[in-house]
Design a protein around this motif. Structure first.
Motif, PDB file in Angstrom:
ATOM      1  N   THR A 192       5.146   9.728  -5.437  1.00 28.22           N
ATOM      2  CA  THR A 192       4.363   8.510  -5.624  1.00 28.22           C
ATOM      3  C   THR A 192       3.514   8.592  -6.883  1.00 28.22           C
ATOM      4  OG1 THR A 192       2.317   9.017  -4.404  1.00 28.22           O
ATOM      5  CG2 THR A 192       4.212   8.304  -3.114  1.00 28.22           C
ATOM      6  N   TYR A 209       0.732  12.553  -4.749  1.00 31.56           N
ATOM      7  CA  TYR A 209       0.446  13.158  -3.455  1.00 31.56           C
ATOM      8  C   TYR A 209       1.547  14.155  -3.096  1.00 31.56           C
ATOM      9  CZ  TYR A 209      -2.876   9.325  -2.567  1.00 31.56           C
ATOM     10  OH  TYR A 209      -3.925   8.445  -2.629  1.00 31.56           O
ATOM     11  N   ASP A 215      -2.173   6.103   4.140  1.00 31.75           N
ATOM     12  CA  ASP A 215      -1.085   5.160   3.859  1.00 31.75           C
ATOM     13  C   ASP A 215      -0.242   5.593   2.658  1.00 31.75           C
ATOM     14  OD1 ASP A 215      -2.974   4.645   1.911  1.00 31.75           O
ATOM     15  OD2 ASP A 215      -3.110   2.497   2.277  1.00 31.75           O
ATOM     16  N   ARG A 216      -0.703   6.608   1.915  1.00 33.31           N
ATOM     17  CA  ARG A 216       0.109   7.173   0.831  1.00 33.31           C
ATOM     18  C   ARG A 216       0.804   8.467   1.268  1.00 33.31           C
ATOM     19  NH1 ARG A 216       1.628   4.070  -2.518  1.00 33.31           N
ATOM     20  NH2 ARG A 216       1.359   5.290  -4.418  1.00 33.31           N
ATOM     21  N   GLU A 274      -0.024   6.554  -8.440  1.00 30.93           N
ATOM     22  CA  GLU A 274      -1.090   5.611  -8.111  1.00 30.93           C
ATOM     23  C   GLU A 274      -2.068   5.495  -9.272  1.00 30.93           C
ATOM     24  OE1 GLU A 274      -4.790   5.713  -5.020  1.00 30.93           O
ATOM     25  OE2 GLU A 274      -2.814   6.126  -4.171  1.00 30.93           O
ATOM     26  N   ARG A 318      -5.284   9.345   0.927  1.00 28.30           N
ATOM     27  CA  ARG A 318      -5.105   8.172   1.784  1.00 28.30           C
ATOM     28  C   ARG A 318      -3.907   8.363   2.702  1.00 28.30           C
ATOM     29  NH1 ARG A 318      -4.907   3.222  -2.398  1.00 28.30           N
ATOM     30  NH2 ARG A 318      -3.838   2.380  -0.554  1.00 28.30           N
ATOM     31  N   ALA A 341      -3.681  15.772  -2.963  1.00 25.39           N
ATOM     32  CA  ALA A 341      -3.573  14.779  -4.038  1.00 25.39           C
ATOM     33  C   ALA A 341      -4.078  15.385  -5.329  1.00 25.39           C
ATOM     34  CB  ALA A 341      -4.384  13.525  -3.703  1.00 25.39           C
ATOM     35  N   LYS A 401       0.799  -1.225   0.000  1.00 23.28           N
ATOM     36  CA  LYS A 401       0.000   0.000   0.000  1.00 23.28           C
ATOM     37  C   LYS A 401       0.832   1.275   0.000  1.00 23.28           C
ATOM     38  CE  LYS A 401      -4.159  -1.925   2.138  1.00 23.28           C
ATOM     39  NZ  LYS A 401      -5.112  -1.835   3.288  1.00 23.28           N
ATOM     40  N   ASP A 402       2.055   1.218   0.573  1.00 22.94           N
ATOM     41  CA  ASP A 402       2.877   2.427   0.642  1.00 22.94           C
ATOM     42  C   ASP A 402       3.957   2.459  -0.432  1.00 22.94           C
ATOM     43  OD1 ASP A 402       4.455   0.415   1.611  1.00 22.94           O
ATOM     44  OD2 ASP A 402       5.131   1.488   3.408  1.00 22.94           O
ATOM     45  N   LEU A 451       1.915   2.377  -7.289  1.00 22.54           N
ATOM     46  CA  LEU A 451       0.850   1.481  -6.864  1.00 22.54           C
ATOM     47  C   LEU A 451      -0.201   1.375  -7.955  1.00 22.54           C
ATOM     48  CD1 LEU A 451      -0.353  -0.195  -4.507  1.00 22.54           C
ATOM     49  CD2 LEU A 451      -1.592   1.867  -3.837  1.00 22.54           C
TER      50      LEU A 451
END
Length: 410
Positions: free
Chosen positions: A317, A275, A330-331, A319, A328, A355, A72-73, A77
């Motif tokens: 990141t 993010y 976790d991000r 996604e 999120r 985000a 998740k991190d 992703l």
């Protein structure tokens, strides 16, 4: 006077409007938000980075995505839930792998030209946007990542970019605030950083002084091609309006795909979420501990920029999760953790999370130029380099429209 509609008031739309208006076009900009630059152009990493011009279309990206699928991190992703849009995009992405080197070189060339245009526009308008011309430093902890960076550097050099390889000691000397060990880095003195939202808002004010009309809080409900131009229907504050234009430039970010379909074109943009956190440097200790040189951690896919004395932006990141803007934790947590690892004396008590959806084409190259019908143009799909490439692609778009207008007048 030629009347052009620009769809989208993000960094690409605003810059396109300015490039056209300064050449004498009558420009109208349409956006669903109340102000310019309120979506993907609101809080990105802040880098103007020709040094980040490497496209992602290589097998290493595919293997990393598969490895990180259930983490998740992870820096990259991919939501495993299938959709035709996602599958078609990924198939085309793999089809562009043979163009990896050529597209990286071409992106580098465009980024270098674009940085010069951006500074030119800023000087003309008098834009203050927390610019820091201290270069961008790529840092590495793994030998495999550093070795890959050397290969990428050869491509960037082909594109005309000069970078300097640094030892671990030289990295530390360049940015003394760094509090984690590295094995080395690459430094690009010509790159710089700033606040994209502030830049776009000020440039929109410059557009207004040149006569550009802005239609904010507006939904374009229909686009009808007239044979030589377009007729737009839109609603704003409950009222419906209609107007004919000699041309249209689609700069609508992740919304460009649907608009292109109305105009008979296929622009296969997929929304890739990124993010950021803006760390408020509320105390003297944090201000002293935060870096002024912009950093890029290739392994973690994290970039940073110092936005004046009191703000430190950390972004990154990627996604693949559809048109989803949920923030999120976790991000976001990996960005906070990264800050606390690299700069432990910076307080992360007051962080503002954000985000945005990067508009990415499978080639990782922006779509710039005419559509299939007269008077239809695109300047969209800039991916992770929207601000870096925006001024250059705006100039290219204006060049194409100039050329078409002269041909039609002949």
């Amino acid at each position: 006077m030629t009347h052009i509609a620009v769809i989208g008031a993000g960094i690409t739309g605003i810059t396109t409007a300015y490039a056209l208006a300064r050449r004498g076009y009558d420009v109208s900009v349409f956006d669903r938000n109340r102000y310019a630059a309120m979506e993907t152009s609101f809080a990105n990493g802040g880098q103007l980075s020709a040094s980040n011009a490497e496209v992602w279309t290589r097998w290493g990206t595919i293997f990393k995505g598969l490895k990180w699928m259930m983490k998740k991190d992870a820096p990259l992703l991919v939501n495993p839930k299938p959709s035709w849009h996602k599958m078609s995009w990924m198939a085309e992405f793999m089809g562009n792998i043979p163009r990896y080197e050529a597209n990286t070189v071409q992106t580098t060339e465009l980024a270098i030209a674009s940085r010069a245009h951006l500074l030119e526009f800023a000087a003309e308008v008098g834009v203050e946007f927390d610019i820091e011309q201290r270069g961008i430093l790529h840092v590495y902890k793994k030998q495999s990542e550093f070795d890959h960076a050397r290969r990428v550097n050869a491509l960037l050099k082909k594109g005309g970019l000069e970078r300097q390889e640094l030892s671990a000691a030289e990295v530390q000397n360049l940015e003394p605030a760094l509090r984690t060990e590295t094995i080395g880095g690459f430094y690009t003195a010509s790159d710089f950083t700033g606040d994209i939202h502030r830049y776009a808002r000020k440039l929109s004010e410059g557009c207004e002084r040149l006569g550009v009309t802005f239609h904010y809080k507006t939904s374009v409900t229909n686009i009808h091609h007239t044979g030589t131009g377009v007729e737009l229907d839109w609603t704003s504050t409950g009222l419906s309006e209609k107007e004919k234009f000699d041309g249209i430039v689609v700069c609508a970010g992740v919304g460009s795909r649907a608009i292109a379909a109305q105009l008979g074109d296929r622009v296969n943009i997929y929304p890739v979420k990124g993010y950021s956190i803006t760390v408020n440097l509320d105390d003297a200790e944090s201000q002293a501990a935060a870096p002024w040189v912009s950093l890029l951690d290739d392994e973690a896919k994290v970039v940073t920029s110092r936005l004046g004395k009191n703000r430190f932006r950390i972004a990154g990141t990627a996604e693949f999760n559809g048109y989803n803007l949920d923030i999120r934790d976790d991000r976001i947590k990996p960005l906070r953790d990264w800050c606390e690892t690299f700069f432990p004396d910076v307080s992360t008590e007051h962080c503002v999370p954000w985000a945005g959806l990067r508009p990415m084409l499978p080639s990782m190259m922006p779509r710039v130029g005419p559509g299939s019908k007269p008077g239809v143009y695109y300047n969209t799909g800039h991916g992770h380099l929207g601000w870096t490439l925006s001024a250059g692609t705006a100039q290219l778009t204006a060049d194409v429209i100039d050329s078409d207008r002269m041909q039609n007048a002949a």
